[in-house]
Design an enzyme around this catalytic site. Structure first.
Site, PDB file in Angstrom:
ATOM      1  N   GLY A   1       0.845  -1.190   0.000  1.00 51.41           N
ATOM      2  CA  GLY A   1       0.000   0.000   0.000  1.00 51.41           C
ATOM      3  C   GLY A   1       0.879   1.237   0.000  1.00 51.41           C
ATOM      4  O   GLY A   1       2.027   1.187   0.441  1.00 51.41           O
TER       5      GLY A   1
ATOM      6  N   HIS B   1      -4.518   1.419   7.424  1.00 55.29           N
ATOM      7  CA  HIS B   1      -3.200   2.055   7.489  1.00 55.29           C
ATOM      8  C   HIS B   1      -3.088   3.173   6.441  1.00 55.29           C
ATOM      9  O   HIS B   1      -2.632   4.282   6.733  1.00 55.29           O
ATOM     10  CB  HIS B   1      -2.132   0.972   7.277  1.00 55.29           C
ATOM     11  CG  HIS B   1      -0.721   1.454   7.264  1.00 55.29           C
ATOM     12  ND1 HIS B   1       0.191   1.097   8.231  1.00 55.29           N
ATOM     13  CD2 HIS B   1      -0.047   2.244   6.390  1.00 55.29           C
ATOM     14  CE1 HIS B   1       1.375   1.668   7.951  1.00 55.29           C
ATOM     15  NE2 HIS B   1       1.250   2.358   6.834  1.00 55.29           N
ATOM     16  N   GLU B   2      -3.535   2.894   5.209  1.00 59.05           N
ATOM     17  CA  GLU B   2      -3.415   3.889   4.132  1.00 59.05           C
ATOM     18  C   GLU B   2      -4.357   5.072   4.357  1.00 59.05           C
ATOM     19  O   GLU B   2      -4.000   6.220   4.098  1.00 59.05           O
ATOM     20  CB  GLU B   2      -3.685   3.256   2.752  1.00 59.05           C
ATOM     21  CG  GLU B   2      -2.755   2.126   2.358  1.00 59.05           C
ATOM     22  CD  GLU B   2      -1.283   2.391   2.627  1.00 59.05           C
ATOM     23  OE1 GLU B   2      -0.842   3.553   2.484  1.00 59.05           O
ATOM     24  OE2 GLU B   2      -0.569   1.455   3.003  1.00 59.05           O
TER      25      GLU B   2
ATOM     26  N   CYS C   1       5.939   0.269   7.592  1.00 63.53           N
ATOM     27  CA  CYS C   1       5.533   1.368   6.714  1.00 63.53           C
ATOM     28  C   CYS C   1       6.693   1.689   5.786  1.00 63.53           C
ATOM     29  O   CYS C   1       7.836   1.748   6.224  1.00 63.53           O
ATOM     30  CB  CYS C   1       5.184   2.586   7.569  1.00 63.53           C
ATOM     31  SG  CYS C   1       4.640   4.008   6.615  1.00 63.53           S
ATOM     32  N   LEU C   2       6.396   1.902   4.511  1.00 67.67           N
ATOM     33  CA  LEU C   2       7.444   2.255   3.542  1.00 67.67           C
ATOM     34  C   LEU C   2       8.137   3.558   3.932  1.00 67.67           C
ATOM     35  O   LEU C   2       9.265   3.807   3.524  1.00 67.67           O
ATOM     36  CB  LEU C   2       6.853   2.383   2.133  1.00 67.67           C
ATOM     37  CG  LEU C   2       6.373   1.069   1.485  1.00 67.67           C
ATOM     38  CD1 LEU C   2       5.642   1.363   0.178  1.00 67.67           C
ATOM     39  CD2 LEU C   2       7.528   0.113   1.237  1.00 67.67           C
TER      40      LEU C   2
ATOM     41  N   HIS D   1      -2.865   7.450   6.689  1.00 68.63           N
ATOM     42  CA  HIS D   1      -1.864   8.316   6.045  1.00 68.63           C
ATOM     43  C   HIS D   1      -2.513   9.568   5.455  1.00 68.63           C
ATOM     44  O   HIS D   1      -1.912  10.634   5.444  1.00 68.63           O
ATOM     45  CB  HIS D   1      -1.182   7.569   4.880  1.00 68.63           C
ATOM     46  CG  HIS D   1       0.049   6.804   5.262  1.00 68.63           C
ATOM     47  ND1 HIS D   1       1.146   7.388   5.840  1.00 68.63           N
ATOM     48  CD2 HIS D   1       0.367   5.494   5.105  1.00 68.63           C
ATOM     49  CE1 HIS D   1       2.093   6.460   6.027  1.00 68.63           C
ATOM     50  NE2 HIS D   1       1.646   5.305   5.601  1.00 68.63           N
TER      51      HIS D   1
ATOM     52  N   GLN E   1       3.131   9.984   1.148  1.00 68.23           N
ATOM     53  CA  GLN E   1       4.388   9.238   1.148  1.00 68.23           C
ATOM     54  C   GLN E   1       5.252   9.533  -0.070  1.00 68.23           C
ATOM     55  O   GLN E   1       6.434   9.207  -0.088  1.00 68.23           O
ATOM     56  CB  GLN E   1       4.124   7.724   1.224  1.00 68.23           C
ATOM     57  CG  GLN E   1       3.463   7.307   2.533  1.00 68.23           C
ATOM     58  CD  GLN E   1       3.290   5.809   2.589  1.00 68.23           C
ATOM     59  OE1 GLN E   1       2.305   5.282   2.089  1.00 68.23           O
ATOM     60  NE2 GLN E   1       4.242   5.114   3.183  1.00 68.23           N
TER      61      GLN E   1
HETATM   62 ZN   LIG Z   1       2.602   3.508   5.720  1.00 66.34          ZN
END
Ligand SMILES: [Zn+2]
Length: 184
Positions: A46, A130-131, A88-89, A134, A51
């Site tokens: 995701g 989660h997304e 998380c990325l 963000h 991000q």
């Molecule tokens: Zn994340």
């Protein structure tokens, strides 16, 4: 294929509220397509617009083939609760246990401008939550206990030097045996 830089923890853009999308423009479609490219290159499941340094209310997910562009997504129903590990990325190599709803229903618009509803449980449900977080400036570390958060932040202090100016360059590597499926 256009891979964007990923912003990491410390970049203020990750804490900003996003702006609802009012029109599906070619620029927005390009953003969605670039975000998919970036997510796959980074081996994530995701990715949300902040991000990649953008403020549109847009995220992309692909959990075992459940692939969606989420434009202006909203959680319209939740049920139960479940604990599980998240990464998380934007906070590479840092993981923590987060309690989420065990089932969510999300209403969103796709890149063709069509409204749809999707139901998520297990990893997919976790990824959706989660997304969407963000898109409201919220990160998974916000859910950790004070102690766990402190330990995660001291881990991050040692790692963040690898990302000058809060930028994570995604290098496209051939798919190897090391898959980091936990990063969203
Ligand atoms: Zn994340």
């Amino acid at each position: 294929m256009n891979i964007l830089d990923i912003r990491v923890l410390g970049d203020p853009v990750l804490r900003k509220e996003t702006v609802a999308v009012t029109e599906i423009t070619p620029d927005l479609r390009k953003l969605v397509s670039d975000m998919f490219d970036t997510m796959y290159a980074a081996e994530g499941i995701g990715l949300a617009a902040p991000q990649v340094g953008r403020t549109e209310r847009v995220a992309v997910v692909d959990v075992d083939g459940a692939k969606y562009a989420l434009i202006n997504p909203e959680i319209v129903a939740t049920e139960g609760s479940t604990r599980g590990e998240e990464g998380c990325l934007s906070i590479p190599d840092v993981f923590g246990e987060v309690t989420r709803a065990s089932r969510v229903v999300v209403r969103a618009t796709n890149e063709s401008g069509e409204r749809y509803e999707v139901e998520g449980t297990e990893l997919f449900g976790r990824c959706l939550q989660h997304e969407i977080d963000h898109l409201h400036g919220k990160l998974f570390i916000d859910y950790l206990s004070v102690l766990k958060r402190r330990s995660v932040m001291s881990q991050w202090e040692k790692l963040k030097g690898d990302y000058p100016d809060f930028i994570r360059k995604v290098i496209l590597e051939k798919a190897g045996p090391h898959h980091s499926e936990g990063e969203l």
